[in-house]
Design a protein around this motif. Structure first.
Motif, short mmCIF file in Angstrom:
data_model
loop_
_atom_site.label_atom_id
_atom_site.label_comp_id
_atom_site.label_asym_id
_atom_site.label_seq_id
_atom_site.Cartn_x
_atom_site.Cartn_y
_atom_site.Cartn_z
N ILE A 23 0.81 -1.22 0.00
CA ILE A 23 0.00 0.00 0.00
C ILE A 23 0.84 1.27 0.00
CG2 ILE A 23 -1.97 -1.12 1.09
CD1 ILE A 23 -1.16 0.40 3.69
N GLY A 24 2.15 1.12 0.19
CA GLY A 24 3.03 2.29 0.25
C GLY A 24 3.58 2.69 -1.11
N ASP A 25 3.04 2.13 -2.17
CA ASP A 25 3.52 2.51 -3.50
C ASP A 25 2.97 3.88 -3.88
OD1 ASP A 25 0.90 2.15 -4.34
OD2 ASP A 25 1.28 0.26 -5.36
N HIS A 26 3.19 4.27 -5.09
CA HIS A 26 2.84 5.62 -5.53
C HIS A 26 1.33 5.84 -5.65
CE1 HIS A 26 4.26 9.41 -7.19
NE2 HIS A 26 3.30 9.34 -8.08
N TRP A 27 0.55 4.79 -5.93
CA TRP A 27 -0.85 4.99 -6.29
C TRP A 27 -1.87 4.36 -5.36
CZ3 TRP A 27 -0.73 8.77 -9.44
CH2 TRP A 27 0.32 8.90 -10.33
N THR A 60 -4.32 -0.15 -13.65
CA THR A 60 -4.74 -1.55 -13.75
C THR A 60 -3.95 -2.42 -12.79
OG1 THR A 60 -5.40 -1.30 -16.06
CG2 THR A 60 -4.92 -3.53 -15.31
N SER A 61 -2.64 -2.24 -12.75
CA SER A 61 -1.78 -3.01 -11.86
C SER A 61 -2.14 -2.75 -10.40
CB SER A 61 -0.32 -2.65 -12.14
OG SER A 61 0.52 -3.26 -11.21
N GLU A 67 -7.05 -5.63 -5.12
CA GLU A 67 -8.06 -6.69 -5.13
C GLU A 67 -7.46 -7.98 -4.56
OE1 GLU A 67 -11.14 -8.95 -8.18
OE2 GLU A 67 -9.47 -7.80 -9.02
N ALA A 68 -6.23 -8.29 -4.93
CA ALA A 68 -5.56 -9.49 -4.42
C ALA A 68 -5.38 -9.44 -2.91
CB ALA A 68 -4.20 -9.66 -5.11
#
Length: 122
Positions: A23-27, A60-61, A67-68
């Motif tokens: 969850i700490g990614d850019h988006w 999308t990624s 979701e996963a």
């Protein structure tokens, strides 16, 4: 290794590193907060309008990863053209109060942080 599984090579069983790396990614945080702000469901095009600087590929990624991790759900309606809607899951909703605290903290501290950053040549 399971596909899309996040494993920290030094601490593979650490839940904090595992969750934050997802969850700490850019988006991801922006997607989760956008879903919460809409108080219901969003379609892919809604995300594109709400977060205009994310590419379709990255969106999308990000949606697939969330979701996963059971933070959002994806529902495909058998229509022509197909309609796909996303909404927060029960688990995703439990994360929102923490994200809101982070947003509040950021708003309260951003000016001071920017001023302090100016002292460093990073």
């Amino acid at each position: 290794m399971i596909r899309n599984q996040v494993v920290d090579p030094l601490f593979p069983q650490c839940p904090v590193r595992n969750v934050l790396s997802r969850i700490g990614d850019h988006w991801s945080l922006l997607v989760l907060l956008a879903l919460h702000d809409k108080a219901g469901t969003m379609r892919f095009s809604d995300f594109c309008k709400t977060i205009p600087d994310v590419s379709q590929k990255m969106l999308t990624s990000t949606l697939r990863k969330l979701e996963a991790d059971d933070l959002l759900s994806r529902t495909v309606y058998p229509e022509v053209p197909p309609r796909v809607e996303y909404k927060l899951t029960k688990r995703g909703k439990t994360l929102i109060p923490l994200l809101n605290q982070l947003v509040d903290w950021s708003l309260e501290n951003m000016d001071a942080i920017i001023r302090h950053r100016e002292k460093y040549a990073l």
